[in-house]
Design a protein around this motif. Structure first.
Motif, short mmCIF file in Angstrom:
data_model
loop_
_atom_site.label_atom_id
_atom_site.label_comp_id
_atom_site.label_asym_id
_atom_site.label_seq_id
_atom_site.Cartn_x
_atom_site.Cartn_y
_atom_site.Cartn_z
N ARG A 1 0.84 -1.21 0.00
CA ARG A 1 0.00 0.00 0.00
C ARG A 1 0.87 1.25 0.00
O ARG A 1 0.57 2.24 -0.69
CB ARG A 1 -0.94 0.00 1.20
CG ARG A 1 -2.06 -1.03 1.13
CD ARG A 1 -3.19 -0.69 2.09
NE ARG A 1 -2.75 -0.65 3.47
CZ ARG A 1 -2.78 -1.68 4.30
NH1 ARG A 1 -3.22 -2.85 3.86
NH2 ARG A 1 -2.37 -1.56 5.55
N ASP A 2 1.96 1.23 0.76
CA ASP A 2 2.88 2.37 0.77
C ASP A 2 3.56 2.53 -0.58
O ASP A 2 3.75 3.66 -1.06
CB ASP A 2 3.92 2.18 1.87
CG ASP A 2 3.32 2.28 3.27
OD1 ASP A 2 2.22 2.84 3.40
OD2 ASP A 2 3.95 1.78 4.23
N ARG A 3 3.92 1.42 -1.21
CA ARG A 3 4.54 1.49 -2.54
C ARG A 3 3.56 2.04 -3.56
O ARG A 3 3.92 2.85 -4.42
CB ARG A 3 5.01 0.10 -2.96
CG ARG A 3 6.17 -0.44 -2.13
CD ARG A 3 6.36 -1.92 -2.36
NE ARG A 3 6.68 -2.21 -3.76
CZ ARG A 3 6.54 -3.42 -4.30
NH1 ARG A 3 6.09 -4.42 -3.57
NH2 ARG A 3 6.85 -3.61 -5.56
N LEU A 4 2.30 1.64 -3.45
CA LEU A 4 1.27 2.15 -4.35
C LEU A 4 1.07 3.64 -4.16
O LEU A 4 0.95 4.40 -5.13
CB LEU A 4 -0.04 1.40 -4.13
CG LEU A 4 -1.25 1.89 -4.93
CD1 LEU A 4 -1.01 1.72 -6.42
CD2 LEU A 4 -2.52 1.14 -4.50
N SER A 5 1.06 4.07 -2.89
CA SER A 5 0.90 5.49 -2.60
C SER A 5 2.05 6.31 -3.18
O SER A 5 1.84 7.40 -3.75
CB SER A 5 0.83 5.70 -1.09
OG SER A 5 0.73 7.07 -0.77
N ALA A 6 3.26 5.77 -3.09
CA ALA A 6 4.41 6.48 -3.63
C ALA A 6 4.35 6.57 -5.15
O ALA A 6 4.67 7.61 -5.75
CB ALA A 6 5.71 5.78 -3.20
N VAL A 7 3.92 5.48 -5.79
CA VAL A 7 3.80 5.48 -7.25
C VAL A 7 2.74 6.47 -7.70
O VAL A 7 2.92 7.21 -8.68
CB VAL A 7 3.49 4.06 -7.76
CG1 VAL A 7 3.14 4.09 -9.25
CG2 VAL A 7 4.67 3.14 -7.53
N VAL A 8 1.61 6.50 -6.99
CA VAL A 8 0.53 7.43 -7.35
C VAL A 8 1.01 8.87 -7.19
O VAL A 8 0.75 9.73 -8.04
CB VAL A 8 -0.72 7.16 -6.48
CG1 VAL A 8 -1.75 8.27 -6.67
CG2 VAL A 8 -1.33 5.82 -6.84
N SER A 9 1.71 9.16 -6.09
CA SER A 9 2.18 10.53 -5.84
C SER A 9 3.17 10.99 -6.90
O SER A 9 3.15 12.15 -7.33
CB SER A 9 2.81 10.62 -4.45
OG SER A 9 1.87 10.28 -3.45
N ALA A 10 4.04 10.06 -7.34
CA ALA A 10 5.10 10.43 -8.28
C ALA A 10 4.67 10.31 -9.74
O ALA A 10 5.03 11.16 -10.56
CB ALA A 10 6.34 9.57 -8.05
#
Length: 272
Positions: free
Chosen positions: A40-49
């Motif tokens: 979930r944290d990796r997904l959040s980082a990908v979405v943000s970037a």
């Protein structure tokens, strides 16, 4: 114990809408994200970037919700036993299961009082269709107000259908076991038809809907077996021990069809 995480290809594809992913990959990653904070944290980082428009939309929605959530009273926590129970059945199943148990006990009382169908046990006669009623109630579009949400969650489909079917059998089979033991009916004589009818309902339900399948099969059983048996007071071939191999074959075919068409239970049509 090591945990296998989703690959960056799947995470990035899901962040961009999942258009480049196969349907089973989308369902798998959604189910995995439920329990994996790392992904979930990796997904959040990908979405943000990589998807700034989506990140901006989430921030906008959150900025509007946060002040309201701060002043909204939280719902009281449910009882500890209610959460595991809700994973196996819905509130609408309870009265139907109670009715099934009541019908079984009534049939048992009629058998014991010699006011039933003579030589034929009513428990044996009703055993195949009793779990079908509970299965129909557990997967009925009309009885489940949250059916759209149910069909759209990552763990929907065959996984949820089998859970709810198991919960129905977990209630009905012990009652039938007691009824069969009291009336002297062999376990295999009622259990095989019971399981065969249930698997056939699920198999046919993948085509026409579980509720419709239950109604059709129950009607056929009532017209072709129950009515003639009550009229003649004679045990038909379907209820005799000689018919057990046929029930075993029907059970195997039903299970095979359910497995082969497991994808059919992820659509709303299964709620018909």
């Amino acid at each position: 114990m090591s945990v296998e995480h989703a690959s960056m290809r799947i995470i990035e594809g899901y962040a961009h809408g999942g258009t480049d992913l196969a349907a089973d990959e989308v369902w798998a990653v959604e189910a995995h994200l439920e329990a994996c904070r790392v992904c979930r944290d990796r997904l959040s980082a990908v979405v943000s970037a990589g998807v700034p428009a989506m990140a901006s939309l989430v921030d906008t929605v959150w900025s509007g919700l946060e002040p309201q959530l701060a002043v909204t009273a939280t719902m009281p926590r449910g009882r500890r036993w209610s959460a595991p129970l809700s994973r196996w059945m819905t509130p609408t199943m309870v009265p139907w299961l109670a009715m099934v148990v009541g019908v079984t006990l009534l049939a048992l009382l009629l058998d014991l009082s010699d006011t039933g169908s003579g030589e034929v046990s009513l428990v044996l006669l009703l055993a195949p269709v009793l779990p079908v009623l509970g299965v129909a109630a557990s997967w009925s579009r009309g009885l489940d107000p949250a059916y759209e949400l149910t069909a759209s969650v990552p763990r929907a489909g065959l996984y949820l259908v089998l859970r709810r079917t198991a919960s129905v059998l977990g209630v009905v089979v012990p009652v039938l076991l007691v009824g069969g033991w009291v009336t002297g009916v062999m376990v295999a004589q009622w259990l095989l038809p019971c399981l065969a009818f249930t698997s056939t309902t699920l198999a046919l339900g993948g085509v026409v809907g579980v509720t419709r399948a239950a109604v059709v099969l129950s009607t056929v059983w009532a017209g072709m077996v129950v009515a003639p048996t009550l009229a003649t007071s004679r045990t038909t071939f379907a209820l005799q021990t000689d018919g057990l191999p046929a029930w075993g074959l029907i059970l195997a075919i039903g299970i095979g069809v359910v497995i082969a068409r497991r994808g059919a239970y992820t659509v709303l049509g299964a709620h018909r």
